[in-house]
Design a protein around this motif. Structure first.
Motif, PDB file in Angstrom:
ATOM      1  N   ILE A  11      38.320  42.211  43.588  1.00 45.97           N
ATOM      2  CA  ILE A  11      38.940  40.893  43.469  1.00 45.97           C
ATOM      3  C   ILE A  11      38.634  40.046  44.698  1.00 45.97           C
ATOM      4  CG2 ILE A  11      41.161  39.685  43.549  1.00 45.97           C
ATOM      5  CD1 ILE A  11      42.218  41.527  41.464  1.00 45.97           C
ATOM      6  N   GLU A  12      38.712  40.645  45.875  1.00 44.67           N
ATOM      7  CA  GLU A  12      38.435  39.890  47.101  1.00 44.67           C
ATOM      8  C   GLU A  12      36.988  39.411  47.129  1.00 44.67           C
ATOM      9  OE1 GLU A  12      39.638  42.060  50.533  1.00 44.67           O
ATOM     10  OE2 GLU A  12      41.670  42.397  49.804  1.00 44.67           O
ATOM     11  N   GLU A  13      36.053  40.291  46.736  1.00 38.62           N
ATOM     12  CA  GLU A  13      34.641  39.911  46.711  1.00 38.62           C
ATOM     13  C   GLU A  13      34.389  38.822  45.673  1.00 38.62           C
ATOM     14  OE1 GLU A  13      35.870  42.921  46.601  1.00 38.62           O
ATOM     15  OE2 GLU A  13      34.829  44.259  47.998  1.00 38.62           O
ATOM     16  N   GLU A  14      35.041  38.965  44.519  1.00 36.94           N
ATOM     17  CA  GLU A  14      34.860  37.974  43.463  1.00 36.94           C
ATOM     18  C   GLU A  14      35.474  36.635  43.849  1.00 36.94           C
ATOM     19  OE1 GLU A  14      36.306  38.487  39.132  1.00 36.94           O
ATOM     20  OE2 GLU A  14      34.327  39.413  39.315  1.00 36.94           O
ATOM     21  N   SER A  15      36.563  36.678  44.606  1.00 40.38           N
ATOM     22  CA  SER A  15      37.173  35.448  45.099  1.00 40.38           C
ATOM     23  C   SER A  15      36.192  34.698  45.994  1.00 40.38           C
ATOM     24  CB  SER A  15      38.450  35.779  45.881  1.00 40.38           C
ATOM     25  OG  SER A  15      39.023  34.607  46.420  1.00 40.38           O
ATOM     26  N   THR A  16      35.504  35.444  46.843  1.00 40.81           N
ATOM     27  CA  THR A  16      34.497  34.828  47.717  1.00 40.81           C
ATOM     28  C   THR A  16      33.371  34.214  46.898  1.00 40.81           C
ATOM     29  OG1 THR A  16      34.983  36.409  49.488  1.00 40.81           O
ATOM     30  CG2 THR A  16      32.856  35.267  49.583  1.00 40.81           C
ATOM     31  N   LYS A  17      32.954  34.918  45.847  1.00 40.51           N
ATOM     32  CA  LYS A  17      31.831  34.444  45.029  1.00 40.51           C
ATOM     33  C   LYS A  17      32.158  33.159  44.282  1.00 40.51           C
ATOM     34  CE  LYS A  17      29.546  38.892  44.219  1.00 40.51           C
ATOM     35  NZ  LYS A  17      29.210  39.922  43.196  1.00 40.51           N
ATOM     36  N   VAL A  18      33.338  33.104  43.650  1.00 39.70           N
ATOM     37  CA  VAL A  18      33.652  31.921  42.846  1.00 39.70           C
ATOM     38  C   VAL A  18      33.808  30.690  43.733  1.00 39.70           C
ATOM     39  CG1 VAL A  18      36.176  32.264  42.800  1.00 39.70           C
ATOM     40  CG2 VAL A  18      35.048  31.053  40.931  1.00 39.70           C
ATOM     41  N   ASP A 139      39.348  51.530  25.112  1.00 39.61           N
ATOM     42  CA  ASP A 139      38.715  50.959  23.931  1.00 39.61           C
ATOM     43  C   ASP A 139      38.360  49.494  24.134  1.00 39.61           C
ATOM     44  OD1 ASP A 139      37.830  51.127  21.224  1.00 39.61           O
ATOM     45  OD2 ASP A 139      39.644  50.093  20.587  1.00 39.61           O
ATOM     46  N   VAL A 140      38.948  48.862  25.165  1.00 33.63           N
ATOM     47  CA  VAL A 140      38.658  47.466  25.457  1.00 33.63           C
ATOM     48  C   VAL A 140      37.359  47.400  26.245  1.00 33.63           C
ATOM     49  CG1 VAL A 140      39.528  45.360  26.526  1.00 33.63           C
ATOM     50  CG2 VAL A 140      41.121  46.981  25.505  1.00 33.63           C
ATOM     51  N   GLN A 141      36.475  46.501  25.857  1.00 35.39           N
ATOM     52  CA  GLN A 141      35.144  46.447  26.447  1.00 35.39           C
ATOM     53  C   GLN A 141      35.146  45.967  27.895  1.00 35.39           C
ATOM     54  OE1 GLN A 141      32.465  47.519  24.883  1.00 35.39           O
ATOM     55  NE2 GLN A 141      33.535  47.952  22.980  1.00 35.39           N
ATOM     56  N   LEU A 142      36.159  45.211  28.299  1.00 32.62           N
ATOM     57  CA  LEU A 142      36.104  44.500  29.567  1.00 32.62           C
ATOM     58  C   LEU A 142      36.614  45.344  30.718  1.00 32.62           C
ATOM     59  CD1 LEU A 142      37.703  41.338  28.059  1.00 32.62           C
ATOM     60  CD2 LEU A 142      35.337  42.054  27.985  1.00 32.62           C
ATOM     61  N   SER A 143      35.811  46.302  31.137  1.00 34.78           N
ATOM     62  CA  SER A 143      36.290  47.244  32.136  1.00 34.78           C
ATOM     63  C   SER A 143      36.751  46.567  33.416  1.00 34.78           C
ATOM     64  CB  SER A 143      35.197  48.260  32.465  1.00 34.78           C
ATOM     65  OG  SER A 143      34.046  47.603  32.944  1.00 34.78           O
ATOM     66  N   ASP A 144      36.152  45.448  33.785  1.00 35.93           N
ATOM     67  CA  ASP A 144      36.547  44.793  35.027  1.00 35.93           C
ATOM     68  C   ASP A 144      36.696  43.289  34.888  1.00 35.93           C
ATOM     69  OD1 ASP A 144      36.765  46.950  36.854  1.00 35.93           O
ATOM     70  OD2 ASP A 144      34.597  47.137  36.839  1.00 35.93           O
ATOM     71  N   LEU A 145      36.801  42.773  33.666  1.00 36.20           N
ATOM     72  CA  LEU A 145      36.717  41.331  33.505  1.00 36.20           C
ATOM     73  C   LEU A 145      37.938  40.718  32.833  1.00 36.20           C
ATOM     74  CD1 LEU A 145      32.993  41.033  32.357  1.00 36.20           C
ATOM     75  CD2 LEU A 145      33.915  41.005  34.653  1.00 36.20           C
ATOM     76  N   GLY A 146      39.132  41.238  33.080  1.00 32.40           N
ATOM     77  CA  GLY A 146      40.315  40.659  32.478  1.00 32.40           C
ATOM     78  C   GLY A 146      40.551  39.239  32.975  1.00 32.40           C
ATOM     79  N   LEU A 147      41.194  38.435  32.139  1.00 35.46           N
ATOM     80  CA  LEU A 147      41.469  37.042  32.492  1.00 35.46           C
ATOM     81  C   LEU A 147      42.332  36.944  33.741  1.00 35.46           C
ATOM     82  CD1 LEU A 147      41.324  34.033  31.920  1.00 35.46           C
ATOM     83  CD2 LEU A 147      43.156  34.311  30.243  1.00 35.46           C
ATOM     84  N   LEU A 148      43.327  37.825  33.874  1.00 30.80           N
ATOM     85  CA  LEU A 148      44.174  37.764  35.058  1.00 30.80           C
ATOM     86  C   LEU A 148      43.413  38.162  36.310  1.00 30.80           C
ATOM     87  CD1 LEU A 148      47.726  38.941  33.993  1.00 30.80           C
ATOM     88  CD2 LEU A 148      46.663  36.703  33.908  1.00 30.80           C
ATOM     89  N   ARG A 149      42.462  39.035  36.153  1.00 31.80           N
ATOM     90  CA  ARG A 149      41.631  39.427  37.299  1.00 31.80           C
ATOM     91  C   ARG A 149      40.850  38.218  37.819  1.00 31.80           C
ATOM     92  NH1 ARG A 149      38.094  43.233  39.637  1.00 31.80           N
ATOM     93  NH2 ARG A 149      36.035  42.319  39.874  1.00 31.80           N
ATOM     94  N   ILE A 150      40.236  37.446  36.909  1.00 35.05           N
ATOM     95  CA  ILE A 150      39.480  36.259  37.316  1.00 35.05           C
ATOM     96  C   ILE A 150      40.421  35.207  37.896  1.00 35.05           C
ATOM     97  CG2 ILE A 150      37.966  34.406  36.517  1.00 35.05           C
ATOM     98  CD1 ILE A 150      36.944  36.302  34.360  1.00 35.05           C
ATOM     99  N   THR A 151      41.625  35.103  37.324  1.00 35.44           N
ATOM    100  CA  THR A 151      42.616  34.161  37.846  1.00 35.44           C
ATOM    101  C   THR A 151      42.990  34.505  39.279  1.00 35.44           C
ATOM    102  OG1 THR A 151      43.524  33.751  35.637  1.00 35.44           O
ATOM    103  CG2 THR A 151      44.946  33.242  37.515  1.00 35.44           C
ATOM    104  N   LEU A 152      43.220  35.784  39.544  1.00 34.98           N
ATOM    105  CA  LEU A 152      43.582  36.196  40.899  1.00 34.98           C
ATOM    106  C   LEU A 152      42.432  35.966  41.874  1.00 34.98           C
ATOM    107  CD1 LEU A 152      45.591  39.466  40.199  1.00 34.98           C
ATOM    108  CD2 LEU A 152      46.473  37.245  40.911  1.00 34.98           C
ATOM    109  N   ALA A 153      41.206  36.120  41.403  1.00 40.72           N
ATOM    110  CA  ALA A 153      40.055  35.840  42.261  1.00 40.72           C
ATOM    111  C   ALA A 153      39.960  34.350  42.573  1.00 40.72           C
ATOM    112  CB  ALA A 153      38.770  36.322  41.586  1.00 40.72           C
ATOM    113  N   SER A 154      40.249  33.510  41.578  1.00 38.25           N
ATOM    114  CA  SER A 154      40.131  32.060  41.747  1.00 38.25           C
ATOM    115  C   SER A 154      41.298  31.455  42.522  1.00 38.25           C
ATOM    116  CB  SER A 154      40.030  31.383  40.372  1.00 38.25           C
ATOM    117  OG  SER A 154      38.882  31.810  39.673  1.00 38.25           O
ATOM    118  N   TYR A 155      42.466  32.115  42.464  1.00 38.48           N
ATOM    119  CA  TYR A 155      43.673  31.581  43.107  1.00 38.48           C
ATOM    120  C   TYR A 155      44.291  32.625  44.040  1.00 38.48           C
ATOM    121  CZ  TYR A 155      43.447  27.738  39.757  1.00 38.48           C
ATOM    122  OH  TYR A 155      43.044  26.646  39.028  1.00 38.48           O
ATOM    123  N   ARG A 156      43.441  33.312  44.756  1.00 36.34           N
ATOM    124  CA  ARG A 156      43.914  34.439  45.565  1.00 36.34           C
ATOM    125  C   ARG A 156      44.885  34.000  46.653  1.00 36.34           C
ATOM    126  NH1 ARG A 156      42.111  37.474  50.071  1.00 36.34           N
ATOM    127  NH2 ARG A 156      43.094  39.523  50.012  1.00 36.34           N
TER     128      ARG A 156
END
Length: 397
Positions: A11-18, A139-156
């Motif tokens: 999440i921290e790395e993705e926050s930097t990327k976005v 069974d869910v395909q999104l092993s690391d791409l949940g919407l809340l995960r992206i939200t936390l990266a964008s609004y960390r």
């Protein structure tokens, strides 16, 4: 995985990327932008905290046709993305699509490119054809791409400025996030970001939240606008959550704009002690496809990614045709909520715009089928919370 069970790893790395992606677009550093999008295409439509325009808006501002063409060719590109509330040298540019920005600046050729673009993102009708059933988190395909995960990266900085344990499931971080929101005056910062993001998606909800003057007013308004059918917010956000079921996750601009609100509503359902916990039996009707229906067998454990509403009496458990899957098989789900868990549904009646005796589960709740019966052509499925979620029975605040 999914909305709640994503890992926190990265999440921290993705926050930097976005943030770097959008800032680089503002600076015209397109090699950096495309390098980030090559490995993180799902960030394409994100506008993180501290930014008012997205990547597409910046491409239009730079009047770079070659750059705009490349961006529009990315499958996750949403050319309807809107700016946050803002002013620029040409006046008011809040709530503008890239096409509208091109018109304000007089960039005719850029406007033509945008007019010719057709989004390939999953439509609302197509979402209704996605399966409702996932055997479990795996069974869910999104092993690391949940919407809340992206939200936390964008609004960390707003939601989780503390150090995140990379090995802790996202569900385990939720309580820490709510404690942070509750402390000091952090709620006012959260309100600001909620209004920022909702401005691009749902103006009525934006206006309601903007009027909140205290933390409790903010919380009650978050609940109220979800129940207000005029805003259609419950449809928008549950579609956003269901989109996570795609094999290749491509969140729309609206999905990402709803992220902060979805996160806060989820936290309130989990931890806010003003929402009364349901401890009895509740009911939900659904009409699903035959192959989906067959998967709800005794002993099966599955997860539902969206917020799930159930009724305290069977007569009031009518399906919502605008936000449930299409199909022919009628089903009645009977929920046993007697076992203590913070995942049990809450009553919204005290703060709802319309009292309907409905109960709402947090997003990403996992159930186990305890019984399956057929009565007069209707499949009756009895459910309880899975052992994993019963064991995460923290005491709500």
């Amino acid at each position: 995985m999914g909305v709640i069970s994503s890992t926190t790893n990265g999440i921290e790395e993705e926050s930097t990327k976005v943030k770097e992606m959008v800032f680089s677009a503002r600076q015209g550093k397109w090699d950096t932008v495309f390098s980030i999008l090559k490995t993180n295409p799902y960030l394409m439509n994100a506008i993180p905290e501290g930014r008012r325009w997205g990547v597409l808006h910046q491409a239009v501002w730079w009047n770079k046709q070659d750059v705009l063409k490349q961006l529009l060719n990315i499958s996750s590109c949403d050319s309807t993305v809107r700016t946050k509330e803002t002013m620029s040298e040409v006046g008011e540019t809040g709530g503008c699509t890239p096409y509208e920005i091109s018109q304000k600046y007089g960039y005719t050729d850029m406007g033509k490119l945008l007019e010719q673009h057709s989004n390939t993102l999953t439509t609302e009708n197509e979402l209704q054809n996605l399966p409702t059933f996932h055997y479990n988190i795996g069974d869910v395909q999104l092993s690391d791409l949940g919407l809340l995960r992206i939200t936390l990266a964008s609004y960390r900085q707003t939601f989780c400025p503390f150090t995140i344990d990379k090995h802790k499931p996202l569900a385990g971080v939720m309580e820490e996030i709510f404690k942070h929101v509750e402390s000091k005056e952090n709620w006012s910062k959260v309100k600001e970001k909620l209004c920022d993001s909702l401005y691009t998606v749902c103006k009525p909800a934006f206006e309601s939240l903007k009027a909140a003057r205290t933390k409790e007013e903010l919380y009650t308004t978050i609940v109220n606008v979800y129940t207000n059918e005029n805003t259609k917010l419950h449809i928008f956000l549950n579609n956003a959550l269901r989109r996570q079921e795609e094999r290749v996750y491509r969140p729309t601009a609206n999905d990402l704009g709803l992220g902060p609100y979805i996160l806060m509503f989820h936290l309130l359902l989990m931890y806010w002690n003003k929402l009364i916990v349901e401890t009895g039996i509740t009911y939900r009707r659904m009409i699903v496809k035959d192959n989906d229906c067959r998967r709800y067998q005794k002993g099966a454990q599955f997860v539902w990614l969206s917020f799930i509403t159930s009724a305290v009496d069977l007569e009031n458990a009518e399906p919502f045709p605008t936000c449930v899957p299409k199909g022919k098989q009628q089903m009645i789900f009977i929920f046993d909520n007697r076992t203590p868990s913070c995942w049990r549904p809450r009553s919204l009646d005290k703060y709802a715009s319309l009292v309907e005796q409905k109960r709402v589960y947090p997003a990403g709740v996992e159930f186990m089928v305890t019984e399956r019966l057929e009565k007069a052509g209707t499949i009756e499925v009895h459910l309880t919370l899975s052992d994993r979620q019963i064991n995460s029975a923290q005491i709500p605040f």
